[in-house]
Scaffold this motif. Structure first.
Motif, mmCIF file in Angstrom:
data_model
loop_
_atom_site.group_PDB
_atom_site.id
_atom_site.type_symbol
_atom_site.label_atom_id
_atom_site.label_comp_id
_atom_site.label_asym_id
_atom_site.label_seq_id
_atom_site.Cartn_x
_atom_site.Cartn_y
_atom_site.Cartn_z
ATOM 1 N N ALA A 78 0.830 -1.203 0.000
ATOM 2 C CA ALA A 78 0.000 0.000 0.000
ATOM 3 C C ALA A 78 0.865 1.253 0.000
ATOM 4 O O ALA A 78 2.017 1.243 0.461
ATOM 5 C CB ALA A 78 -0.939 -0.006 1.207
ATOM 6 N N ALA A 79 0.273 2.333 -0.477
ATOM 7 C CA ALA A 79 1.001 3.599 -0.544
ATOM 8 C C ALA A 79 1.308 4.151 0.842
ATOM 9 O O ALA A 79 2.271 4.908 1.013
ATOM 10 C CB ALA A 79 0.196 4.618 -1.348
ATOM 11 N N ASP A 80 0.514 3.764 1.847
ATOM 12 C CA ASP A 80 0.745 4.309 3.194
ATOM 13 C C ASP A 80 1.718 3.468 4.007
ATOM 14 O O ASP A 80 1.960 3.773 5.180
ATOM 15 C CB ASP A 80 -0.587 4.438 3.939
ATOM 16 N N ALA A 81 2.283 2.415 3.421
ATOM 17 C CA ALA A 81 3.214 1.564 4.168
ATOM 18 C C ALA A 81 4.454 2.348 4.581
ATOM 19 O O ALA A 81 4.979 3.160 3.815
ATOM 20 C CB ALA A 81 3.614 0.360 3.313
ATOM 21 N N VAL A 82 4.920 2.094 5.804
ATOM 22 C CA VAL A 82 6.130 2.750 6.304
ATOM 23 C C VAL A 82 7.340 2.025 5.711
ATOM 24 O O VAL A 82 7.540 0.837 5.960
ATOM 25 C CB VAL A 82 6.187 2.703 7.838
ATOM 26 N N LEU A 84 8.295 -12.180 8.343
ATOM 27 C CA LEU A 84 7.504 -11.020 7.918
ATOM 28 C C LEU A 84 6.799 -10.373 9.104
ATOM 29 O O LEU A 84 6.686 -9.140 9.167
ATOM 30 C CB LEU A 84 6.482 -11.445 6.869
ATOM 31 N N MET A 85 6.332 -11.180 10.038
ATOM 32 C CA MET A 85 5.714 -10.622 11.236
ATOM 33 C C MET A 85 6.717 -9.790 12.027
ATOM 34 O O MET A 85 6.388 -8.720 12.563
ATOM 35 C CB MET A 85 5.165 -11.759 12.116
ATOM 36 N N ASP A 86 7.958 -10.263 12.086
ATOM 37 C CA ASP A 86 8.998 -9.513 12.797
ATOM 38 C C ASP A 86 9.299 -8.203 12.078
ATOM 39 O O ASP A 86 9.443 -7.150 12.714
ATOM 40 C CB ASP A 86 10.264 -10.362 12.912
ATOM 41 N N VAL A 87 9.393 -8.249 10.764
ATOM 42 C CA VAL A 87 9.630 -7.030 9.982
ATOM 43 C C VAL A 87 8.475 -6.052 10.167
ATOM 44 O O VAL A 87 8.676 -4.834 10.259
ATOM 45 C CB VAL A 87 9.832 -7.382 8.494
ATOM 46 N N ALA A 88 7.251 -6.563 10.230
ATOM 47 C CA ALA A 88 6.088 -5.700 10.444
ATOM 48 C C ALA A 88 6.166 -4.997 11.787
ATOM 49 O O ALA A 88 5.869 -3.799 11.895
ATOM 50 C CB ALA A 88 4.807 -6.523 10.341
ATOM 51 N N SER A 119 8.913 -2.250 11.597
ATOM 52 C CA SER A 119 8.663 -1.135 10.683
ATOM 53 C C SER A 119 7.348 -0.409 10.942
ATOM 54 O O SER A 119 7.091 0.638 10.344
ATOM 55 C CB SER A 119 8.667 -1.644 9.239
ATOM 56 N N GLY A 120 6.497 -0.960 11.814
ATOM 57 C CA GLY A 120 5.215 -0.312 12.072
ATOM 58 C C GLY A 120 4.195 -0.578 10.990
ATOM 59 O O GLY A 120 3.314 0.267 10.739
ATOM 60 N N ASN A 121 4.286 -1.751 10.365
ATOM 61 C CA ASN A 121 3.353 -2.114 9.301
ATOM 62 C C ASN A 121 2.547 -3.342 9.701
ATOM 63 O O ASN A 121 2.735 -3.913 10.777
ATOM 64 C CB ASN A 121 4.113 -2.379 7.996
ATOM 65 N N ARG A 122 1.666 -3.748 8.817
ATOM 66 C CA ARG A 122 0.792 -4.897 9.064
ATOM 67 C C ARG A 122 0.709 -5.742 7.805
ATOM 68 O O ARG A 122 0.504 -5.223 6.704
ATOM 69 C CB ARG A 122 -0.601 -4.423 9.467
ATOM 70 N N GLY A 178 -7.149 -12.567 -2.712
ATOM 71 C CA GLY A 178 -6.110 -13.552 -2.431
ATOM 72 C C GLY A 178 -4.713 -12.987 -2.403
ATOM 73 O O GLY A 178 -3.749 -13.736 -2.173
ATOM 74 N N ASN A 179 -4.558 -11.678 -2.609
ATOM 75 C CA ASN A 179 -3.244 -11.051 -2.527
ATOM 76 C C ASN A 179 -2.814 -10.891 -1.067
ATOM 77 O O ASN A 179 -3.647 -10.613 -0.196
ATOM 78 C CB ASN A 179 -3.266 -9.660 -3.177
ATOM 79 N N ILE A 180 -1.519 -11.045 -0.820
ATOM 80 C CA ILE A 180 -0.957 -10.672 0.473
ATOM 81 C C ILE A 180 -0.720 -9.169 0.453
ATOM 82 O O ILE A 180 -0.167 -8.634 -0.508
ATOM 83 C CB ILE A 180 0.350 -11.438 0.736
ATOM 84 N N THR A 181 -1.163 -8.477 1.488
ATOM 85 C CA THR A 181 -1.069 -7.015 1.513
ATOM 86 C C THR A 181 -0.127 -6.560 2.621
ATOM 87 O O THR A 181 0.033 -7.216 3.646
ATOM 88 C CB THR A 181 -2.456 -6.382 1.726
ATOM 89 N N TRP A 182 0.471 -5.412 2.390
ATOM 90 C CA TRP A 182 1.422 -4.796 3.330
ATOM 91 C C TRP A 182 1.065 -3.325 3.434
ATOM 92 O O TRP A 182 1.091 -2.593 2.448
ATOM 93 C CB TRP A 182 2.846 -4.973 2.810
ATOM 94 N N SER A 183 0.696 -2.884 4.633
ATOM 95 C CA SER A 183 0.267 -1.498 4.813
ATOM 96 C C SER A 183 0.613 -1.030 6.220
ATOM 97 O O SER A 183 1.000 -1.824 7.082
ATOM 98 C CB SER A 183 -1.246 -1.368 4.574
#
Length: 269
Positions: free
Chosen positions: A174-178, A198-202, A205-208, A215-220
């Motif tokens: 997402a465009a709002d991802a840190v 990925l959970m650790d990176v989230a 970095s303050g993301n989810r 069915g896409n994996i999302t990062w925001s």
């Protein structure tokens, strides 16, 4: 979405009728001219290619009575569910996508991978229960066979692309991802799952990490559930309004106490 787990179930309510491979709700049109034409809304289940996510065809003879989807904001796989169907019409290794159609407008509720499919016989027919989980279940079982390092100066969006894209899973950032930048190297152990890293990176970095209905994996950017309160307006007097009975919701957020107060009476202090 509220904290905890939200669940959507479909029961055999009187407003639901069978129509081919979907269940439909019949309503009356808005104008007098189309009052004789029913507005057909319903839920269908579509089989999809696990790589491209393209539709391969509709799963036949779906039994929505007993089928359900569950979403959890803090659960590891975010979404899970059970789809009941008659017979063995499922294409091996295809994903199952639940699609809601309301007045000609479709919304993809969830797309999941089939992990179990127990079956039984009822009334002489074979009833299969497809247990589905989100795309995060795929990368949860994908173990990295080597040590890998996030170098100083690396950005979190690039790390996500490497971990998710390296597993061959469709994703979108997402465009709002840190886009966090590491100031020092970070080493991950051999044998970690892609999802745990990925959970650790989230967290760092303050993301989810999440999944969308397609069915896409999302990062925001992570947003606490308390500030994600949805608002909506329902006009029951509108002739085109359709009320779906038998839909249930719930949350487990009240089960966890926020504060424990301990008092002690005695001589020892």
């Amino acid at each position: 979405m509220a904290e905890g787990i939200a669940r959507l179930t479909w029961g055999a309510a009187s407003a639901l009728r069978w129509g081919g491979a979907s269940w439909y709700v019949w309503g009356i049109g808005q104008d007098a001219a189309d009052a004789r034409e029913p507005v057909r809304d319903g839920i269908s289940v579509v089989m999809c290619d696990p790589r491209s996510l393209e539709a391969l065809g509709e799963l036949p003879d779906v039994e929505l009575d007993g089928s359900e989807l569950s979403w959890g904001y803090y659960t590891d796989q975010r979404m899970s569910g059970t789809i009941k169907a008659l017979g063995a019409g499922w294409i091996d290794h295809s994903l199952l996508r639940v699609v809601l159609t309301v007045g000609g407008v479709t919304q993809e509720l969830a797309t999941g991978v089939v992990q179990k499919m127990p079956w039984s016989r009822s009334g002489g027919a074979q009833v299969v229960e497809y247990e589905i989980h989100s795309a995060l279940a795929m990368i949860a079982d994908d173990l990295i066979p080597w040590h890998w390092t996030i170098c100083a100066g690396a950005r979190s969006n690039d790390v996500v692309s490497e971990l998710v894209g390296g597993a061959g899973r469709p994703y979108r950032i997402a465009a709002d991802a840190v886009n966090h930048v590491w100031s020092e190297p970070k080493v991950y152990e051999m044998g970690d799952s892609r999802l745990s890293d990925l959970m650790d990176v989230a967290d760092v970095s303050g993301n989810r990490i999440d999944v969308d209905g397609h069915g896409n994996i999302t990062w925001s950017r992570y947003v606490p559930p308390s500030v994600r309160t949805p608002t909506f307006r329902l006009d029951l007097s509108d002739p085109k309004t359709t009320v779906l009975d038998g839909i249930k919701g719930g949350t487990s957020r009240l089960d966890t106490p926020t504060r424990a107060v301990v008092t002690y009476h005695g001589e020892k202090r």
